[in-house]
Motif scaffolding. Sequence first.
Motif, short mmCIF file in Angstrom:
data_model
loop_
_atom_site.label_atom_id
_atom_site.label_comp_id
_atom_site.label_asym_id
_atom_site.label_seq_id
_atom_site.Cartn_x
_atom_site.Cartn_y
_atom_site.Cartn_z
N SER A 1 0.84 -1.19 0.00
CA SER A 1 0.00 0.00 0.00
C SER A 1 0.87 1.24 0.00
O SER A 1 2.06 1.20 0.35
CB SER A 1 -0.92 0.00 1.22
N ASP A 2 0.29 2.37 -0.40
CA ASP A 2 0.97 3.66 -0.35
C ASP A 2 0.60 4.44 0.91
O ASP A 2 1.05 5.58 1.08
CB ASP A 2 0.61 4.51 -1.58
N TYR A 3 -0.21 3.84 1.77
CA TYR A 3 -0.61 4.48 3.02
C TYR A 3 -0.09 3.64 4.19
O TYR A 3 -0.33 2.42 4.25
CB TYR A 3 -2.13 4.61 3.11
N TYR A 4 0.60 4.28 5.11
CA TYR A 4 1.20 3.59 6.25
C TYR A 4 0.82 4.29 7.56
O TYR A 4 0.53 5.50 7.57
CB TYR A 4 2.72 3.55 6.11
N ILE A 5 0.84 3.53 8.62
CA ILE A 5 0.48 4.03 9.94
C ILE A 5 1.65 3.79 10.88
O ILE A 5 2.24 2.70 10.89
CB ILE A 5 -0.77 3.31 10.49
N VAL A 6 2.03 4.80 11.65
CA VAL A 6 3.14 4.70 12.58
C VAL A 6 2.64 4.93 14.00
O VAL A 6 1.77 5.77 14.24
CB VAL A 6 4.25 5.72 12.21
N ASP A 7 3.16 4.14 14.93
CA ASP A 7 2.76 4.28 16.33
C ASP A 7 3.80 3.56 17.20
O ASP A 7 4.70 2.89 16.69
CB ASP A 7 1.37 3.69 16.57
N SER A 8 3.65 3.68 18.51
CA SER A 8 4.56 3.02 19.44
C SER A 8 3.78 2.45 20.61
O SER A 8 2.63 2.86 20.87
CB SER A 8 5.62 4.02 19.96
N MET A 9 4.40 1.50 21.30
CA MET A 9 3.79 0.92 22.49
C MET A 9 4.87 0.62 23.52
O MET A 9 6.02 0.34 23.16
CB MET A 9 3.02 -0.36 22.14
N PRO A 10 4.55 0.71 24.82
CA PRO A 10 5.55 0.43 25.87
C PRO A 10 5.76 -1.07 26.06
O PRO A 10 4.81 -1.86 25.95
CB PRO A 10 4.93 1.07 27.11
N LEU A 11 7.00 -1.45 26.33
CA LEU A 11 7.33 -2.84 26.65
C LEU A 11 8.08 -2.84 27.98
O LEU A 11 9.24 -2.44 28.04
CB LEU A 11 8.19 -3.46 25.55
N GLU A 12 7.42 -3.28 29.01
CA GLU A 12 7.98 -3.25 30.35
C GLU A 12 8.82 -4.51 30.59
O GLU A 12 8.39 -5.62 30.25
CB GLU A 12 6.83 -3.18 31.37
N VAL A 13 10.00 -4.35 31.17
CA VAL A 13 10.83 -5.51 31.50
C VAL A 13 10.72 -5.89 32.97
O VAL A 13 10.95 -7.04 33.34
CB VAL A 13 12.32 -5.29 31.12
N CYS A 14 10.39 -4.93 33.83
CA CYS A 14 10.12 -5.20 35.23
C CYS A 14 9.41 -4.00 35.82
O CYS A 14 9.33 -2.94 35.20
CB CYS A 14 11.40 -5.53 36.01
N LYS A 15 8.89 -4.13 37.02
CA LYS A 15 8.20 -3.04 37.68
C LYS A 15 9.17 -1.94 38.08
O LYS A 15 10.35 -2.19 38.34
CB LYS A 15 7.44 -3.55 38.90
N HIS B 1 8.58 0.85 18.39
CA HIS B 1 8.10 1.70 17.31
C HIS B 1 7.81 0.80 16.12
O HIS B 1 8.62 -0.07 15.78
CB HIS B 1 9.15 2.74 16.93
N ALA B 2 6.67 1.00 15.47
CA ALA B 2 6.30 0.12 14.36
C ALA B 2 5.55 0.88 13.29
O ALA B 2 4.90 1.90 13.56
CB ALA B 2 5.44 -1.04 14.87
N VAL B 3 5.67 0.37 12.07
CA VAL B 3 4.93 0.90 10.92
C VAL B 3 4.18 -0.25 10.28
O VAL B 3 4.75 -1.33 10.05
CB VAL B 3 5.89 1.54 9.88
N CYS B 4 2.90 -0.05 10.01
CA CYS B 4 2.11 -1.04 9.28
C CYS B 4 1.40 -0.35 8.13
O CYS B 4 1.22 0.87 8.15
CB CYS B 4 1.10 -1.75 10.20
N ASN B 5 1.01 -1.12 7.13
CA ASN B 5 0.26 -0.52 6.03
C ASN B 5 -1.22 -0.50 6.37
O ASN B 5 -1.64 -0.92 7.44
CB ASN B 5 0.53 -1.26 4.70
N ILE B 6 -2.01 0.01 5.46
CA ILE B 6 -3.43 0.24 5.73
C ILE B 6 -4.20 -1.07 5.94
O ILE B 6 -5.28 -1.09 6.54
CB ILE B 6 -4.05 1.07 4.58
N ASP B 7 -3.62 -2.20 5.47
CA ASP B 7 -4.27 -3.51 5.64
C ASP B 7 -3.90 -4.18 6.95
O ASP B 7 -4.41 -5.26 7.26
CB ASP B 7 -3.91 -4.43 4.47
#
Length: 290
Positions: free
Chosen positions: A98-112, A148-154
């Motif tokens: 696709s020519d349309y992409y979405i970028v976002d991020s999410m936290p990954l905790e390793v310990c409290k 951090h990740a990028v996915c397409n519109i699908d």
Amino acid sequence: MNNFAANYEKILETLQQIADKMNFLNQKRKPRLSDIELISIDLTSEYMGIDSEYQLFRVLPTFLSVRIERSVYNRRKRGLFFQREELRKKIAEKVSFSDYYIVDSMPLEVCKLSRSHRSSICKEDYISAPDRGYCASQKMSYYGYKLHAVCNIDGVFTDFELTKASVHDIHYLKNIKNNYHNCCLIGDKGYLSIDYQLDLFETKNIRLEVPMRKNQHGYKNQPFIFGKARKRIETLFSQLCDQFMIRRNYAKSFDGFKNRILSKIMALTIIQLINKLNHRNINNLKTCIV
């Protein structure tokens, strides 16, 4: 879904259609278990929710367990990190483009946070060591990394990267322009920057669509279609947390941690490809693949 051998054969068959060889590394002696078979075992375990190598070798069929030891399996899987990442990108290209992409991020905790000062997880190197960060969407501080990740519109992951938790989302845009051009990139308010928008457009013709803050001069509502499309990557993150248990960490080193993350994202992508080959919804990840 509970038959390991059948799921393994299906995933192996799919990988063999994409990979041009069975072994990626040059070894003096030909291994009894090829690299592509080892990767198939890893992806099958992630698909079936087997998140521990100890549990994996308890349920591994005899015709596979007699061909490799657990320590050798772990060492070879880590050594194949870059080859697995290249294979994952090939799989993603087969699923959707696709020519349309979405970028976002999410936290990954390793310990409290309360254990962070005495924890030794992933601290073998200062450059790759975790640190403290803040997640605005969940309104919490945490100790670990940021995905951090990028996915397409699908809904197919095309790129991802791990950084320290304190790294701001907007810095990931510097790496994006090296891999994309002539496309539209959709993000949330964390990627709002006039300077970055101009730089992406002038250098790579990338149009960055980000909602404006209400107190900004010349405020305009973002078109509804962009806000709706951005939910696709949020759904993918939820699937990674639910089915693939990406936030459950057993790794003690950063090398092991990044390999676990790659395995989960690659398993998600191979299921999408199998669904496409079977003419099903590619994002129906809990379906039976055989």
